[in-house]
Design an enzyme around this catalytic site. Structure first.
Site, mmCIF file in Angstrom:
data_model
loop_
_atom_site.group_PDB
_atom_site.id
_atom_site.type_symbol
_atom_site.label_atom_id
_atom_site.label_comp_id
_atom_site.label_asym_id
_atom_site.label_seq_id
_atom_site.Cartn_x
_atom_site.Cartn_y
_atom_site.Cartn_z
ATOM 1 N N GLU A 113 61.139 15.852 6.565
ATOM 2 C CA GLU A 113 60.485 16.127 7.472
ATOM 3 C C GLU A 113 60.911 17.790 7.441
ATOM 4 O O GLU A 113 61.766 18.391 6.424
ATOM 5 C CB GLU A 113 62.113 16.784 8.261
ATOM 6 C CG GLU A 113 61.933 17.433 9.517
ATOM 7 C CD GLU A 113 63.059 17.396 10.489
ATOM 8 O OE1 GLU A 113 63.645 16.853 10.006
ATOM 9 O OE2 GLU A 113 63.043 18.124 11.742
ATOM 10 N N ASP A 147 63.622 23.094 4.013
ATOM 11 C CA ASP A 147 63.273 24.442 4.763
ATOM 12 C C ASP A 147 63.592 25.497 3.799
ATOM 13 O O ASP A 147 64.092 24.915 3.019
ATOM 14 C CB ASP A 147 63.649 23.906 6.795
ATOM 15 C CG ASP A 147 63.039 25.528 7.214
ATOM 16 O OD1 ASP A 147 62.874 24.509 8.676
ATOM 17 O OD2 ASP A 147 62.800 26.854 7.115
ATOM 18 N N ASP A 194 55.876 26.431 13.752
ATOM 19 C CA ASP A 194 55.198 27.865 14.402
ATOM 20 C C ASP A 194 53.635 27.744 13.861
ATOM 21 O O ASP A 194 52.569 27.073 13.359
ATOM 22 C CB ASP A 194 54.998 29.059 13.622
ATOM 23 C CG ASP A 194 54.821 29.817 13.929
ATOM 24 O OD1 ASP A 194 53.948 30.081 14.478
ATOM 25 O OD2 ASP A 194 55.546 31.147 13.705
ATOM 26 N N LYS A 221 47.643 33.909 14.204
ATOM 27 C CA LYS A 221 46.620 34.578 13.577
ATOM 28 C C LYS A 221 46.719 34.681 11.695
ATOM 29 O O LYS A 221 45.795 34.942 11.043
ATOM 30 C CB LYS A 221 47.534 35.970 13.475
ATOM 31 C CG LYS A 221 47.532 35.748 15.132
ATOM 32 C CD LYS A 221 47.720 38.057 15.413
ATOM 33 C CE LYS A 221 47.829 38.051 16.383
ATOM 34 N NZ LYS A 221 49.196 39.014 17.035
ATOM 35 N N ASP A 272 54.517 21.726 21.146
ATOM 36 C CA ASP A 272 54.062 21.966 21.716
ATOM 37 C C ASP A 272 53.595 22.383 21.987
ATOM 38 O O ASP A 272 52.891 23.402 23.128
ATOM 39 C CB ASP A 272 55.451 22.427 22.458
ATOM 40 C CG ASP A 272 55.828 23.376 21.917
ATOM 41 O OD1 ASP A 272 55.766 23.901 21.070
ATOM 42 O OD2 ASP A 272 57.378 23.620 22.144
#
Ligand code: SAM
Length: 190
Positions: free
Chosen positions: A52, A77, A126, A130, A160
């Site tokens: 993950e 992460d 995320d 940009k 999402d």
């Protein structure tokens, strides 16, 4: 840095399901000692490994670990304070098929041998509207995933963000990757 964060970092050092390697060590040796040995040295079985990526608190790694005890899961992460939540759950519940690795996703090939990973989940990343080079479904990252995935390995994306959904659809096509399934309305899909 908050006291609570420092406490979590200190505890992370002691949790057996958490693997962290200082960048200096990695730079000196080039690879992590677990590369190619996650099944033997961490899980003590030969079950397929799912990553993950950008796991945050590791909700999917922990949830899938509970649901699929005969598969192995590693939450990855760069942020340790978030990962602490999932790592604590894994220890408290004694889930032997879930581990956490604190590192940058850019470094995956230093931690996993070619073909060592069966599946990748990218959960609510995320969209980085940009900063194109930070998007986890961009060509640069897809090439990194290719280096560690087994032939036929699968990448799952849950987002999402309509922007990231459209961008990823374009990247799949641009990189001539086979698309197994896609929906832009998961909760109303059969
Ligand atoms: C929007 S959060 C999503 C967290 C979690 N998957 C969720 O659904 O709650 C994105 C996470 O990806 C991590 N991340 C982003 N880029 C990363 C990278 N290159 N290497 C490691 N972690 C990364 C961030 O630290 C953050 O925890």
């Amino acid at each position: 840095m908050g006291k609570n964060k420092l406490k979590k970092f200190a505890e992370m050092e002691t949790l057996p399901c958490v693997h962290q390697y200082p960048f200096a060590d990695l730079k000196a040796t080039g690879t992590c000692p677990l590369r190619g040995r996650w099944n033997e040295d961490v899980f003590h079985n030969s079950a397929p490994i799912t990553l993950e990526l950008g796991c945050g608190k590791g909700e999917y790694a922990v949830g899938m670990g509970r649901t699929y005890p005969h598969r192995n899961f590693i939450g990855i992460d760069i942020k340790g304070a978030r990962m602490w939540t999932g790592a604590r759950q894994v220890c408290d519940e004694g889930l032997s098929n879930v581990a956490f690795l604190r590192t940058s996703i850019h470094l995956l090939p230093h931690f996993f041998a070619p073909g060592e990973v069966s599946e990748i989940w990218i959960t609510f990343p995320d969209p980085q509207m940009k900063k194109v080079n930070k998007r986890l479904t961009g060509t640069h990252f897809l090439e990194i995933y290719r280096q560690v995935l087994a032939p036929g390995g699968i990448i799952h994306l849950k987002t999402d963000s309509p922007f990231l959904y459209a961008y990823t659809t374009g990247m799949i096509s641009h990189n001539s990757l086979p698309l197994i399934a896609a929906t832009d309305d998961l909760y109303h899909s059969p």
